[in-house]
Design a protein around this motif. Structure first.
Motif, mmCIF file in Angstrom:
data_model
loop_
_atom_site.group_PDB
_atom_site.id
_atom_site.type_symbol
_atom_site.label_atom_id
_atom_site.label_comp_id
_atom_site.label_asym_id
_atom_site.label_seq_id
_atom_site.Cartn_x
_atom_site.Cartn_y
_atom_site.Cartn_z
ATOM 1 N N SER A 67 20.255 54.206 35.680
ATOM 2 C CA SER A 67 18.833 54.526 35.864
ATOM 3 C C SER A 67 17.960 53.290 35.665
ATOM 4 C CB SER A 67 18.398 55.664 34.935
ATOM 5 O OG SER A 67 18.535 55.279 33.589
ATOM 6 N N GLU A 68 18.342 52.411 34.731
ATOM 7 C CA GLU A 68 17.589 51.172 34.520
ATOM 8 C C GLU A 68 17.760 50.230 35.716
ATOM 9 O OE1 GLU A 68 19.267 52.726 32.199
ATOM 10 O OE2 GLU A 68 17.844 53.044 30.574
ATOM 11 N N VAL A 69 18.950 50.253 36.319
ATOM 12 C CA VAL A 69 19.170 49.446 37.522
ATOM 13 C C VAL A 69 18.227 49.916 38.629
ATOM 14 C CG1 VAL A 69 20.818 48.898 39.369
ATOM 15 C CG2 VAL A 69 21.564 48.846 36.976
ATOM 16 N N ASP A 70 18.122 51.216 38.795
ATOM 17 C CA ASP A 70 17.217 51.767 39.817
ATOM 18 C C ASP A 70 15.768 51.393 39.521
ATOM 19 O OD1 ASP A 70 19.364 52.886 41.150
ATOM 20 O OD2 ASP A 70 19.106 54.870 40.219
ATOM 21 N N ARG A 71 15.374 51.474 38.251
ATOM 22 C CA ARG A 71 14.007 51.114 37.879
ATOM 23 C C ARG A 71 13.742 49.637 38.133
ATOM 24 N NH1 ARG A 71 13.842 52.910 31.951
ATOM 25 N NH2 ARG A 71 12.087 51.477 31.928
ATOM 26 N N TYR A 72 14.724 48.778 37.827
ATOM 27 C CA TYR A 72 14.560 47.344 38.083
ATOM 28 C C TYR A 72 14.361 47.101 39.575
ATOM 29 C CZ TYR A 72 15.488 42.359 38.440
ATOM 30 O OH TYR A 72 15.389 41.027 38.727
ATOM 31 N N ARG A 73 15.196 47.727 40.362
ATOM 32 C CA ARG A 73 15.116 47.540 41.815
ATOM 33 C C ARG A 73 13.829 48.137 42.396
ATOM 34 N NH1 ARG A 73 21.524 48.514 42.782
ATOM 35 N NH2 ARG A 73 22.133 46.359 42.378
ATOM 36 N N ALA A 74 13.221 49.053 41.648
ATOM 37 C CA ALA A 74 11.949 49.636 42.084
ATOM 38 C C ALA A 74 10.756 48.769 41.665
ATOM 39 C CB ALA A 74 11.800 51.040 41.516
ATOM 40 N N GLY A 75 11.029 47.684 40.946
ATOM 41 C CA GLY A 75 9.953 46.758 40.618
ATOM 42 C C GLY A 75 9.701 46.503 39.149
ATOM 43 N N MET A 77 10.480 44.522 36.699
ATOM 44 C CA MET A 77 11.180 43.260 36.460
ATOM 45 C C MET A 77 11.394 42.945 34.983
ATOM 46 S SD MET A 77 11.991 42.376 39.313
ATOM 47 C CE MET A 77 11.637 42.328 41.025
ATOM 48 N N GLN A 78 10.590 43.540 34.105
ATOM 49 C CA GLN A 78 10.753 43.275 32.670
ATOM 50 C C GLN A 78 12.084 43.809 32.150
ATOM 51 O OE1 GLN A 78 8.523 45.377 33.947
ATOM 52 N NE2 GLN A 78 8.474 47.271 32.794
ATOM 53 N N LYS A 81 15.154 41.391 30.860
ATOM 54 C CA LYS A 81 15.384 41.021 29.459
ATOM 55 C C LYS A 81 16.255 42.059 28.761
ATOM 56 C CE LYS A 81 11.209 38.317 28.979
ATOM 57 N NZ LYS A 81 9.931 38.159 28.301
ATOM 58 N N PHE A 82 16.049 43.324 29.081
ATOM 59 C CA PHE A 82 16.888 44.397 28.530
ATOM 60 C C PHE A 82 18.346 44.166 28.928
ATOM 61 C CE2 PHE A 82 19.056 48.385 29.644
ATOM 62 C CZ PHE A 82 19.191 48.948 28.378
ATOM 63 N N PHE A 83 18.570 43.888 30.214
ATOM 64 C CA PHE A 83 19.935 43.672 30.693
ATOM 65 C C PHE A 83 20.577 42.447 30.040
ATOM 66 C CE2 PHE A 83 18.451 46.072 34.576
ATOM 67 C CZ PHE A 83 19.252 47.183 34.349
ATOM 68 N N ILE A 84 19.811 41.378 29.885
ATOM 69 C CA ILE A 84 20.341 40.186 29.218
ATOM 70 C C ILE A 84 20.751 40.532 27.788
ATOM 71 C CG2 ILE A 84 19.770 37.887 28.340
ATOM 72 C CD1 ILE A 84 17.955 37.583 30.843
ATOM 73 N N GLY A 85 19.910 41.284 27.095
ATOM 74 C CA GLY A 85 20.242 41.706 25.732
ATOM 75 C C GLY A 85 21.492 42.563 25.675
ATOM 76 N N MET A 86 21.657 43.441 26.643
ATOM 77 C CA MET A 86 22.843 44.295 26.679
ATOM 78 C C MET A 86 24.111 43.485 26.978
ATOM 79 S SD MET A 86 22.110 47.419 25.898
ATOM 80 C CE MET A 86 21.078 46.688 24.646
ATOM 81 N N VAL A 87 23.979 42.466 27.827
ATOM 82 C CA VAL A 87 25.117 41.584 28.101
ATOM 83 C C VAL A 87 25.486 40.817 26.837
ATOM 84 C CG1 VAL A 87 25.868 39.521 29.374
ATOM 85 C CG2 VAL A 87 24.712 41.377 30.580
ATOM 86 N N ASN A 102 21.331 34.480 35.469
ATOM 87 C CA ASN A 102 21.631 34.108 36.845
ATOM 88 C C ASN A 102 22.525 35.137 37.531
ATOM 89 O OD1 ASN A 102 20.139 31.770 36.549
ATOM 90 N ND2 ASN A 102 21.912 30.498 36.109
ATOM 91 N N ILE A 103 23.541 35.593 36.841
ATOM 92 C CA ILE A 103 24.457 36.573 37.428
ATOM 93 C C ILE A 103 23.750 37.914 37.606
ATOM 94 C CG2 ILE A 103 26.598 37.869 37.030
ATOM 95 C CD1 ILE A 103 27.723 35.307 35.741
ATOM 96 N N LEU A 104 22.935 38.305 36.624
ATOM 97 C CA LEU A 104 22.186 39.563 36.742
ATOM 98 C C LEU A 104 21.247 39.537 37.936
ATOM 99 C CD1 LEU A 104 21.435 40.256 32.995
ATOM 100 C CD2 LEU A 104 22.490 41.899 34.578
ATOM 101 N N VAL A 105 20.497 38.453 38.098
ATOM 102 C CA VAL A 105 19.559 38.357 39.216
ATOM 103 C C VAL A 105 20.301 38.461 40.542
ATOM 104 C CG1 VAL A 105 17.989 36.758 40.398
ATOM 105 C CG2 VAL A 105 17.783 37.116 37.943
ATOM 106 N N THR A 106 21.451 37.822 40.617
ATOM 107 C CA THR A 106 22.245 37.883 41.841
ATOM 108 C C THR A 106 22.724 39.300 42.116
ATOM 109 O OG1 THR A 106 22.974 35.614 41.536
ATOM 110 C CG2 THR A 106 24.300 36.978 42.998
ATOM 111 N N LYS A 107 23.258 39.952 41.090
ATOM 112 C CA LYS A 107 23.811 41.299 41.280
ATOM 113 C C LYS A 107 22.734 42.346 41.483
ATOM 114 C CE LYS A 107 28.276 40.634 39.164
ATOM 115 N NZ LYS A 107 29.173 41.093 40.204
#
Length: 109
Positions: A67-75, A77-78, A81-87, A102-107
């Protein structure tokens, strides 16, 4: 010892150890007096340099938060940072945040 502290700084400056894991190594050094390289190896705290392994961690994180991936793709962008923290959490701090970004932005792109 001063030599061990200098070695710790070299590991950090050389990128072999992340800042988060550097703190763990420093704590262990203060408790045991052991060499930072040995502590890093014994505790498996070295920086994850294999980009394929980092990509696997990123894939696991993205799969856990659809669901967070969908929200990110919907705009939203903040959420990057959540995804980086989870990684970072998933890898126990062994992934460089810049590499993860870099990998997150690409994926996610």
């Amino acid at each position: 010892t001063p030599e061990n502290f200098a070695e710790l700084l070299t590991l950090l400056a050389g990128g072999k150890l992340t800042q988060a894991n550097g703190l763990k190594v420093l704590t262990a050094m203060l408790e045991s007096g052991a060499d930072p390289t040995h502590i890093m190896e014994d505790m498996r705290l070295g920086r994850m340099e294999d980009t394929a392994a980092v990509a696997d961690v990123v894939d696991r994180v993205l799969a856990n938060f659809p669901s967070e991936v969908d929200r990110y793709r919907a705009g939203e962008m903040q959420l990057l940072k959540f995804f980086i923290g989870m990684v970072m959490k998933e890898s126990e701090g062994s992934v460089d945040a810049g590499t993860a970004k870099n990998i997150l932005v690409t994926k996610l792109g």
